[in-house]
Design a protein around this motif. Structure first.
Motif, PDB file in Angstrom:
ATOM      1  N   UNK A 137     109.999  -8.261  36.448  1.00 17.30           N
ATOM      2  CA  UNK A 137     110.440  -6.905  36.123  1.00 17.30           C
ATOM      3  C   UNK A 137     109.735  -5.894  37.016  1.00 17.30           C
ATOM      4  N   UNK A 138     110.507  -4.959  37.575  1.00 18.04           N
ATOM      5  CA  UNK A 138     109.937  -3.926  38.429  1.00 18.04           C
ATOM      6  C   UNK A 138     109.768  -2.642  37.621  1.00 18.04           C
ATOM      7  N   UNK A 139     108.530  -2.301  37.345  1.00 17.29           N
ATOM      8  CA  UNK A 139     108.196  -1.044  36.681  1.00 17.29           C
ATOM      9  C   UNK A 139     107.872  -0.021  37.769  1.00 17.29           C
ATOM     10  N   UNK A 140     106.783   0.694  37.631  1.00 16.87           N
ATOM     11  CA  UNK A 140     106.381   1.712  38.601  1.00 16.87           C
ATOM     12  C   UNK A 140     104.953   2.127  38.292  1.00 16.87           C
ATOM     13  N   UNK A 141     104.286   2.686  39.295  1.00 12.46           N
ATOM     14  CA  UNK A 141     102.976   3.255  39.025  1.00 12.46           C
ATOM     15  C   UNK A 141     103.054   4.339  37.970  1.00 12.46           C
ATOM     16  N   UNK A 142     104.212   5.003  37.879  1.00 13.30           N
ATOM     17  CA  UNK A 142     104.406   6.028  36.849  1.00 13.30           C
ATOM     18  C   UNK A 142     104.611   5.410  35.473  1.00 13.30           C
ATOM     19  N   UNK A 182     104.209  -2.967  39.608  1.00 14.57           N
ATOM     20  CA  UNK A 182     104.104  -1.513  39.502  1.00 14.57           C
ATOM     21  C   UNK A 182     103.965  -0.910  40.899  1.00 14.57           C
ATOM     22  N   UNK A 183     105.066  -0.751  41.629  1.00 15.85           N
ATOM     23  CA  UNK A 183     104.981  -0.180  42.974  1.00 15.85           C
ATOM     24  C   UNK A 183     104.497   1.267  42.952  1.00 15.85           C
ATOM     25  N   UNK A 184     103.775   1.632  43.992  1.00 13.04           N
ATOM     26  CA  UNK A 184     103.488   3.038  44.250  1.00 13.04           C
ATOM     27  C   UNK A 184     104.685   3.595  45.021  1.00 13.04           C
TER      28      UNK A 184
END
Length: 262
Positions: A137-142, A182-184
């Motif tokens: 699952x791709x979330x985010x730094x946010x 959690x990509x930036x």
């Protein structure tokens, strides 16, 4: 986890991080990939670029439940089982909450969160037929630190984080691993209207994400030590992080006004 010969379903795989993930999957010997995407030409380009891959395509919006039903049914009919599900598709509409359209709010929730939950639900029965299945699952730094003017986007990505933890624990008896990344800020089409600087490349994010999948890591966090320290501060002393963010409030507001990729 060995990816060679695995069957993979990815959302948002026709561009950006998703397309770079396909490159990584192919490097590891994956030949069967199902993709759901909105743009016909982008899907066609995938087939031309990755000639060794046996693609299953569904053209549609992941925010449309019928498209999710179609791709999962197509995977079951064509392959009978599934080894890896990658929930990568995402949209963003930034700015003050009271200035966002109702449609943009609903669409962010539908694509970034509801679609993740629903397609995972549809895929669990066919993932269980695999001897070594996984979900990425791709979330985010946010999703780790909620920032002003990204209230809807950050909420959906934080929910993806919680969903990943919950479903990982739920599927533990079935030996289906779940990794959340959690990509930036990443240099993709999604960030074209953003004023972010020093962005990661989508190739870097894809490589590290697939590595996390292979090694069955629970979380892959981008942004280096600074992101880790901010996350710790956000948990232990959120009022201190509030004060730090307030120092650049006007700058953040101005930067958010044009950031939209729906």
């Amino acid at each position: 986890m060995q990816l060679k010969g695995k069957k993979v379903l990815i959302t948002g795989g026709s561009r950006g991080i998703g397309k770079c993930m396909i490159t990584e999957l192919v490097k590891h010997g994956v030949q069967d990939i199902a993709v759901i995407g909105r743009d016909k030409d982008s899907l066609k380009a995938l087939r031309e670029e990755f000639e060794s891959v046996n693609f299953l395509f569904v053209r549609g919006d992941v925010g449309d439940i019928n498209a999710l039903r179609e791709i999962s049914s197509k995977v079951e009919d064509e392959w009978g089982s599934l080894d890896v599900l990658i929930n990568n598709a995402g949209v963003v509409s930034a700015g003050p909450l009271d200035e966002q359209s109702d449609e943009d709010i609903y669409d962010q929730i539908a694509v970034n969160l509801t679609a993740v939950v629903v397609i995972t639900k549809y895929c669990i029965p066919i993932l269980k037929r695999s001897d070594d299945a996984a979900i990425l699952n791709v979330s985010s730094g946010l999703g780790l630190i909620g920032m002003p003017f990204y209230s809807v986007y950050a909420s959906t990505k934080a929910a993806v984080r919680q969903f990943s933890d919950a479903i990982r624990r739920e599927l533990e008896p079935d030996h289906i691993s779940v990794t959340c990344v959690y990509p930036a800020a990443t240099d993709t089409d999604m960030m074209t209207t953003s004023k972010a600087q020093n962005m990661d490349t989508p190739e870097h994010v894809a490589e590290k994400s697939i590595d996390g999948l292979i090694n069955k890591k629970l979380h892959v966090i981008f942004g280096g030590e600074e992101r880790l320290q901010e996350s710790k501060l956000n948990f232990e002393s959120p009022e201190k992080l509030d004060a730090k963010i307030a120092e650049s409030y006007d700058e953040r507001r101005e930067a958010s006004l044009e950031h939209k990729s729906m």
